[in-house]
Design a protein around this motif. Structure first.
Motif, short mmCIF file in Angstrom:
data_model
loop_
_atom_site.label_atom_id
_atom_site.label_comp_id
_atom_site.label_asym_id
_atom_site.label_seq_id
_atom_site.Cartn_x
_atom_site.Cartn_y
_atom_site.Cartn_z
N SER A 129 -85.61 6.38 20.85
CA SER A 129 -84.40 5.84 22.17
C SER A 129 -83.73 5.31 21.73
O SER A 129 -83.18 4.79 21.57
CB SER A 129 -85.52 5.61 23.10
OG SER A 129 -86.80 6.44 23.65
N THR A 166 -93.13 13.53 12.67
CA THR A 166 -91.90 13.23 13.52
C THR A 166 -91.70 11.71 14.41
O THR A 166 -92.83 11.29 14.32
CB THR A 166 -91.71 13.73 14.73
OG1 THR A 166 -92.62 15.65 14.01
CG2 THR A 166 -91.83 14.32 15.96
N SER A 205 -95.38 9.70 15.07
CA SER A 205 -96.52 10.84 14.48
C SER A 205 -97.60 10.65 13.63
O SER A 205 -97.06 11.13 12.62
CB SER A 205 -95.87 12.36 14.65
OG SER A 205 -96.74 13.18 15.47
N THR A 239 -90.01 9.73 17.15
CA THR A 239 -88.98 8.80 18.25
C THR A 239 -88.30 7.88 18.24
O THR A 239 -88.61 7.01 17.81
CB THR A 239 -90.09 9.36 19.17
OG1 THR A 239 -90.75 11.01 19.17
CG2 THR A 239 -89.51 9.78 20.16
N CYS A 242 -83.50 11.33 7.99
CA CYS A 242 -84.46 11.55 8.84
C CYS A 242 -84.10 12.99 7.32
O CYS A 242 -83.13 12.90 6.15
CB CYS A 242 -84.00 12.58 9.97
SG CYS A 242 -82.07 12.66 10.17
N GLU A 247 -84.14 14.97 24.18
CA GLU A 247 -84.71 15.32 25.43
C GLU A 247 -84.54 14.12 26.09
O GLU A 247 -84.22 12.88 25.63
CB GLU A 247 -86.49 14.95 25.25
CG GLU A 247 -86.80 16.04 24.44
CD GLU A 247 -88.67 16.32 24.13
OE1 GLU A 247 -89.00 14.86 24.84
OE2 GLU A 247 -89.05 16.93 23.20
N LYS A 285 -83.97 11.02 24.55
CA LYS A 285 -84.86 10.53 23.64
C LYS A 285 -85.00 11.73 22.07
O LYS A 285 -84.74 13.19 22.78
CB LYS A 285 -86.84 10.70 23.58
CG LYS A 285 -87.29 9.48 24.31
CD LYS A 285 -88.23 9.98 25.00
CE LYS A 285 -89.25 8.70 26.04
NZ LYS A 285 -90.28 8.91 26.27
N LYS A 289 -85.86 13.53 18.79
CA LYS A 289 -86.95 13.47 17.88
C LYS A 289 -87.61 14.30 16.75
O LYS A 289 -86.42 15.57 16.55
CB LYS A 289 -88.48 14.28 18.28
CG LYS A 289 -88.73 14.03 19.80
CD LYS A 289 -89.80 14.55 20.55
CE LYS A 289 -90.56 13.88 21.69
NZ LYS A 289 -91.83 14.52 22.09
N THR A 341 -89.19 4.90 19.06
CA THR A 341 -90.75 4.24 19.95
C THR A 341 -91.98 4.61 19.75
O THR A 341 -92.20 4.63 20.11
CB THR A 341 -90.51 4.63 21.21
OG1 THR A 341 -89.46 6.03 21.10
CG2 THR A 341 -89.26 4.29 21.85
N ASP A 342 -91.97 5.76 18.44
CA ASP A 342 -93.05 6.86 18.20
C ASP A 342 -93.32 7.11 16.87
O ASP A 342 -92.03 7.67 16.47
CB ASP A 342 -93.56 7.26 19.54
CG ASP A 342 -94.21 8.00 18.97
OD1 ASP A 342 -96.02 8.46 19.08
OD2 ASP A 342 -94.61 9.31 18.80
#
Length: 559
Positions: free
Chosen positions: A251, A247, A233, A249, A273, A280, A195, A197, A230-231
């Motif tokens: 994968s 942020t 924030s 995320t 970005c 991670e 992952k 970020k 996947t995410d």
């Protein structure tokens, strides 16, 4: 003899008188004669008195010696069989306050002389310490119950399972080890998926959506890797230059070159970005034991790949069962401790166990009870010892009589008792045998048994008074009797009778028993004074008893 003495006295006096008169002028005989006459008269009187006394003493001694035995007449009379004894009056019930707790007295709502009833509060003692103990015991029960419930729950599957898919990067235990609940067992890493970020400008991030495709570049390489958002924030952060970022995320599948120390950048569509971000592992989990016990098997090793939910170890079933049983026992013990603390709280309120009158109050509000049964001081009859309070039930009075083992078989509950007390001279009370205690006391080879008597009419009697009592064993009516001290019971029963040659004076008083006869008799019932004669004597017969006073005088005279 008297006449002869008088004649001789006259013959002596007549010749002497003229002789003295002839020589009167020279020797003055009249004056001298009067002195000798007076002296003679005094001497005669003294001799007469001494002679009388000697005669009286010798006569008395002869009578005492002759009266070594005293006659008693065999007669018909009412024979009441009794058993006697002495005792001390006590209330039918008494309560001497005792306690094993300690603390300050907060309440004592009574005084000496008050009437109290069963259940009335006598003393209330400060119980703050025990109340704290109760709360602690209650918490201990809750903790023990929680441990027990957790063990039961975890024992449903006495196994260690992987909580993620990946590679076992570290094992903390070995097969055969004793593992406790909460102990680390293994670390699992999912290195196949990483992952990334990275920060996107807040406005750009707002336009992104989950599941969008993204292009990832690992710093230091030029090879792009396809990934998925996947995410995103929802929180904004201040980025480089003061811009606001969020942020995101992404994968990606690890081509094998990415580690948790790698960094990279990403582009989603036309949006890039704002800066690089760290990689991670998709999963990094630690397997923790949920129960305790011996680790019976551990079929994996470090570096092995596992999947989420896979069994990586198991516990010994007997060990788990033992732990659950111990936990259950801990719960029971904690409950008992709590119950004991709660029960002890009741001891801090002392109530009367009987209806009665308070005769002693030795402690009051503000005093401290030291946790022993008694306190120092007070008037209890025991030096240096008293009770916080003493209550007597004076509705009835009783006393105990020690009855000899030879007589106890005669005693029955309900028998009438005659009672007297030196403190109440001339007054007689009645009572009944209330209880016979077979727990005897032996002293000097003799066993006695306590018999409890309840007084029927106790007015005038008080606890502590000494009384004499006769238990009416039997009222026999008319019976042929002799005084008990005239009978020799050592040989089964015999009496002594005066012989046919006995000598009596003019008043019928026996002077000498003559040849004493011993006669066998058949004995019946007896009391303290008389004994029944069933055979061997008739009414009016004379029997003899030893005259103790005469024997003592004879010994003195013989000495």
């Amino acid at each position: 003899m008297k006449q002869t003495q008088l004649t001789q006295g006259t013959a002596v006096a007549e010749p002497a008188a003229p002789a003295k008169k002839e020589h009167a002028p020279k020797f003055k005989p009249p004056k001298k004669k009067r002195k000798w006459v007076k002296r003679l008269i005094v001497l005669v009187v003294i001799v007469a008195i001494v002679a009388f006394l000697l005669k009286s003493c010798m006569g008395g001694t002869q009578m005492a010696m002759a009266g070594s035995y005293l006659p008693e007449t065999v007669s018909m009379q009412d024979l009441t069989v009794t058993v006697s004894g002495t005792g001390t009056i006590s209330p039918i019930h008494s309560y001497k306050v005792t306690t094993l707790v300690r603390g300050e007295i907060l309440e004592a709502p009574f005084e000496e002389g008050d009437t109290v009833h069963k259940g009335d509060v006598l003393f209330r003692i400060d119980a703050s310490d025990v109340e704290t103990s109760i709360e602690q015991a209650r918490l201990a029960v809750q903790q023990a119950q929680l441990t027990y419930d957790n063990l039961k729950s975890s024992a449903k599957d006495a196994k260690l399972t992987a909580n993620a898919s990946g590679i076992i990067s570290k094992l903390y235990v070995d097969e055969g080890d004793n593992v406790t609940a909460g102990q680390q067992v293994a670390d699992i890493l999912d290195r196949s998926t990483m992952k990334l970020k990275v920060p996107f400008h807040s406005a750009d991030a707002a336009s992104l959506s989950l599941g969008q495709s993204a292009t990832v570049v690992v710093d230091g390489t030029a090879q792009p890797i396809t990934g998925t958002v996947t995410d995103i924030s929802p929180l904004e952060e201040v980025g480089t230059g003061g811009t606001l970022t969020r942020t995101v995320t992404i994968s990606v599948t690890n081509p094998g070159i990415i580690t948790d120390s790698s960094t990279g950048t990403a582009t989603v569509g036309t949006l890039s970005c704002a800066a690089s971000g760290p990689f991670e592992y998709a999963a990094k989990k630690t397997v923790v034991a949920k129960t305790s016990g011996e680790l019976a098997s551990l079929p994996v090793k470090e570096g092995d790949s596992v999947t989420d939910g896979q069994t990586i170890g198991s516990f010994d079933a007997d060990s788990i069962t033992t732990q659950i049983e111990n936990a259950r026992l801990n719960v029971e013990n904690a409950k008992l401790t709590l119950q004991s603390a709660q029960d002890s709280l009741e001891n801090y309120t002392i109530t009367s166990t009987i209806d009665g009158t308070v005769i002693e109050k030795n402690l009051d509000v503000g005093d401290n009870i030291d946790g022993t049964s008694t306190t120092s001081g007070g008037n209890t009859g025991t030096t240096g010892v008293s009770y916080p309070a003493v209550i007597y039930d004076l509705s009835a009075l009783t006393f105990d009589l020690p009855i000899d083992e030879l007589d106890i078989s005669k005693i029955q509950v309900g028998q009438e008792v005659e009672i007297t007390s030196e403190a109440l001279d001339g007054k007689t009370f009645t009572g009944r045998v209330d209880k016979i205690n077979i727990n005897g006391t032996t002293a000097n080879g003799v066993t006695t048994y306590p018999v409890t008597v309840q007084v029927d009419n106790p007015e005038g009697l008080y606890p502590g008074m000494n009384v004499s009592a006769k238990i009416i064993v039997e009222r026999s009516g008319q019976a042929l009797c002799v005084p008990i001290d005239t009978v020799d019971r050592a040989d089964g029963g015999s009496v002594k009778l005066p012989g046919p040659d006995a000598v009596y004076d003019e008043n019928g008083t026996m002077i000498s028993p003559g040849t004493i006869e011993t006669r066998k008799v058949t004995l019946g019932r007896n009391n303290d004074e008389y004994i029944e004669i069933l055979d061997g004597l008739q009414e009016g017969d004379i029997v003899l008893k030893k005259n103790e006073s005469s024997s003592a005088m004879a010994m003195m005279m013989g000495g």
